[in-house]
Write a protein that holds these residues in place. Structure first.
Motif, short mmCIF file in Angstrom:
data_model
loop_
_atom_site.label_atom_id
_atom_site.label_comp_id
_atom_site.label_asym_id
_atom_site.label_seq_id
_atom_site.Cartn_x
_atom_site.Cartn_y
_atom_site.Cartn_z
N ILE A 4 0.85 -1.19 0.00
CA ILE A 4 0.00 0.00 0.00
C ILE A 4 0.88 1.25 0.00
CG2 ILE A 4 -1.60 1.35 1.40
CD1 ILE A 4 -2.85 -1.22 2.33
N GLU A 5 0.67 2.12 -0.98
CA GLU A 5 1.38 3.40 -0.99
C GLU A 5 0.59 4.47 -0.24
OE1 GLU A 5 2.53 4.49 -4.95
OE2 GLU A 5 4.21 3.09 -4.92
N GLY A 6 -0.69 4.20 -0.03
CA GLY A 6 -1.49 5.15 0.72
C GLY A 6 -2.89 4.60 0.98
N ILE A 7 -3.54 5.13 2.01
CA ILE A 7 -4.90 4.73 2.32
C ILE A 7 -5.67 5.94 2.83
CG2 ILE A 7 -4.22 3.96 4.66
CD1 ILE A 7 -6.50 1.85 4.43
N ALA A 8 -6.90 6.09 2.37
CA ALA A 8 -7.80 7.14 2.84
C ALA A 8 -9.01 6.47 3.47
CB ALA A 8 -8.22 8.05 1.69
N ILE A 9 -9.42 6.98 4.64
CA ILE A 9 -10.56 6.43 5.37
C ILE A 9 -11.52 7.57 5.68
CG2 ILE A 9 -11.29 5.15 7.43
CD1 ILE A 9 -8.36 4.14 7.64
N LYS A 10 -12.79 7.37 5.38
CA LYS A 10 -13.79 8.41 5.64
C LYS A 10 -14.97 7.83 6.43
CE LYS A 10 -12.96 11.33 1.57
NZ LYS A 10 -13.56 11.97 0.37
N ASN A 11 -15.37 8.58 7.43
CA ASN A 11 -16.59 8.31 8.20
C ASN A 11 -16.56 6.98 8.94
OD1 ASN A 11 -17.83 10.77 7.24
ND2 ASN A 11 -18.16 9.71 5.29
N TYR A 12 -15.37 6.57 9.37
CA TYR A 12 -15.23 5.35 10.15
C TYR A 12 -14.86 5.74 11.58
CZ TYR A 12 -14.13 0.44 11.12
OH TYR A 12 -14.13 -0.84 11.63
N GLY A 13 -15.86 5.83 12.44
CA GLY A 13 -15.64 6.22 13.84
C GLY A 13 -15.00 7.59 13.94
N SER A 14 -13.90 7.67 14.69
CA SER A 14 -13.21 8.96 14.86
C SER A 14 -12.41 9.37 13.63
CB SER A 14 -12.26 8.88 16.07
OG SER A 14 -11.24 7.92 15.85
N LEU A 15 -12.38 8.50 12.62
CA LEU A 15 -11.65 8.80 11.38
C LEU A 15 -12.63 9.39 10.37
CD1 LEU A 15 -9.60 5.49 11.18
CD2 LEU A 15 -9.05 7.57 12.44
N LYS A 16 -12.97 10.65 10.60
CA LYS A 16 -13.92 11.33 9.72
C LYS A 16 -13.37 11.46 8.31
CE LYS A 16 -17.51 13.98 8.71
NZ LYS A 16 -18.87 13.42 8.61
N GLU A 17 -12.11 11.86 8.21
CA GLU A 17 -11.44 11.93 6.91
C GLU A 17 -9.94 11.97 7.15
OE1 GLU A 17 -11.53 14.39 2.68
OE2 GLU A 17 -12.83 15.02 4.33
N ILE A 18 -9.31 10.85 6.93
CA ILE A 18 -7.90 10.73 7.24
C ILE A 18 -7.16 10.09 6.07
CG2 ILE A 18 -7.95 8.44 8.34
CD1 ILE A 18 -6.24 9.69 10.59
#
Length: 406
Positions: A4-18
């Motif tokens: 993985i060169e990168g990962i974006a996570i949205k709306n998963y618990g405290s990870l609103k947009e990371i």
């Protein structure tokens, strides 16, 4: 092969947009390395990031509805970031090798009209270098869409132009990932490769008590999530290539305090145990009598010496139960083990500055919460003073412990 060169996570618990590293939507960021260490105070989202990886793996294995309830997650509504009107989504930016195009996997999970979690959208696409928009070779919305056969071709996301063999797809169950179904078919070779990459993920939840259980002799190539088959993995390595295994044991025992020899033993009743010879004693101790720290170190080093390693390993807080002086050696061994190629990538969360002291600032990500209550992530090397001080020889962990950042 792949990482993985990168990962974006949205709306998963405290990870609103990371976002960690380089993704399709964050092309200017530096890609993640082979070792990614996430630090920060308790309650700032480190375990949530680990669980996000586990959630994706569970979605693949059991479907999104069951994944939402697995591991005391509490269902979709409990996973969704508070007050969010948008669904949960993930973006994984992945590369198979240095000379291959990066591939983006996008997954969006929402509630259907019956309030059941389902796969709202799923897409695999690659960027065509110097030719503008990328091409999708899998795109499903509500379980309906298309996939491209073979190792080439796709549909241009901008113009809709088609290159290659496009096949219409309708899934029987939109609560299952499309890659799980299509990746099982040889004609979808690119989907198959990405599916195999996801299947190779290993989320480590090692517990010493599980490793102490007496196990029936049954050689197994890989540790399970909690390490309950530790003896069986040692048995497998011992059986498959005894000379290599003895070299591995020699390497491991040099890093375990007071241990002079380790050897698997098959009991007359068919059970398998590990024997540990401690300095100063004539008779061995069985694994059931070894300390938590010794068993954990043994499991971590055994994990690092897998013959055919899992491509992504995630370990939460390896320092728990370990003497702090052992952590620098463990971190250095992990960095050396993952190397610089595409065969293995390691994610670690930690509270230990001793562990972090062995890492360069590019390998360290700082997680903290903003006033909104949601987490943000920043590379330690993005702090200019951290970069400057580490270049002068000041360890990253010491700076973190002294509250220069984080």
């Amino acid at each position: 092969m792949g990482k993985i060169e990168g990962i974006a996570i949205k709306n998963y618990g405290s990870l609103k947009e990371i976002v960690l590293g380089k993704t399709f939507s964050h092309q200017r960021e530096k890609p993640l390395g082979n070792m990614v260490t996430i630090i920060g105070p308790s309650g700032n989202g480190k375990s949530t990031i680990a669980d996000a990886f586990g959630f994706i793996a569970d979605c693949l294995e059991m479907g999104v509805e069951s994944a939402c309830d697995a591991g005391n997650r509490g269902g979709y509504e409990q996973l969704l970031s508070q007050n969010s009107k948008e669904p949960i989504s993930f973006e994984i930016y992945y590369r198979e090798a240095n000379n291959t195009r990066p591939i983006t996997y996008e997954l969006t999970i929402a509630l259907d009209k019956f309030s059941r979690p389902f796969v709202k959208e799923e897409r695999l696409r690659y960027r065509v270098e110097n030719r503008g928009w990328p091409k999708s070779f899998l795109h499903l919305q509500n379980g309906v869409g298309f996939a491209f056969e073979g190792s080439q071709g796709g549909q241009d996301d901008d113009t809709g132009a088609i290159e290659g063999n496009k096949v219409a797809v309708t899934l029987a169950d939109s609560r299952k990932l499309g890659i799980a179904t299509l990746g099982a078919m040889k004609q979808y070779s690119r989907i198959e490769k990405f599916l195999n990459f996801l299947k190779s993920w290993y989320l480590c939840y090692f517990t010493p008590d599980a490793a102490r259980r007496l196990q029936t002799a049954a050689p197994q190539p890989y540790l399970d999530r909690i390490g309950s088959n530790l003896n069986n993995v040692a048995q497998y390595m011992y059986r498959e290539n005894r000379s290599d295994f003895l070299k591995i044991l020699l390497n491991i025992q040099e890093k375990l305090p007071g241990i002079e020899k380790i050897q698997p033993l098959k009991m007359p009743n068919g059970q398998m145990v590990l024997q540990f010879w401690e300095r100063g004693f004539n008779d061995p101790f069985f694994s059931q009598k070894m300390s938590d720290g010794t068993l954990k170190l043994f499991a971590y080093y055994l994990l690092l010496h897998e013959k055919n390693p899992r491509q992504l390993v995630f370990i939460e807080e390896p320092e728990n139960g370990l003497y702090h002086h052992y952590l620098a050696d463990l971190a250095e061994e992990m960095r050396k083990n993952v190397g610089t190629g595409y065969s293995k990538q390691l994610f670690v969360t930690t509270h230990s500055p001793f562990f972090v002291n062995s890492l360069p600032p590019d390998d360290v990500w700082v997680l903290k919460k903003e006033q909104s209550g949601f987490s943000v992530a920043q590379r330690a090397s993005d702090y200019q003073f951290v970069k400057d001080l580490t270049e002068e020889g000041v360890p990253v962990g010491d700076l973190w412990y002294s509250k220069y950042f984080g």
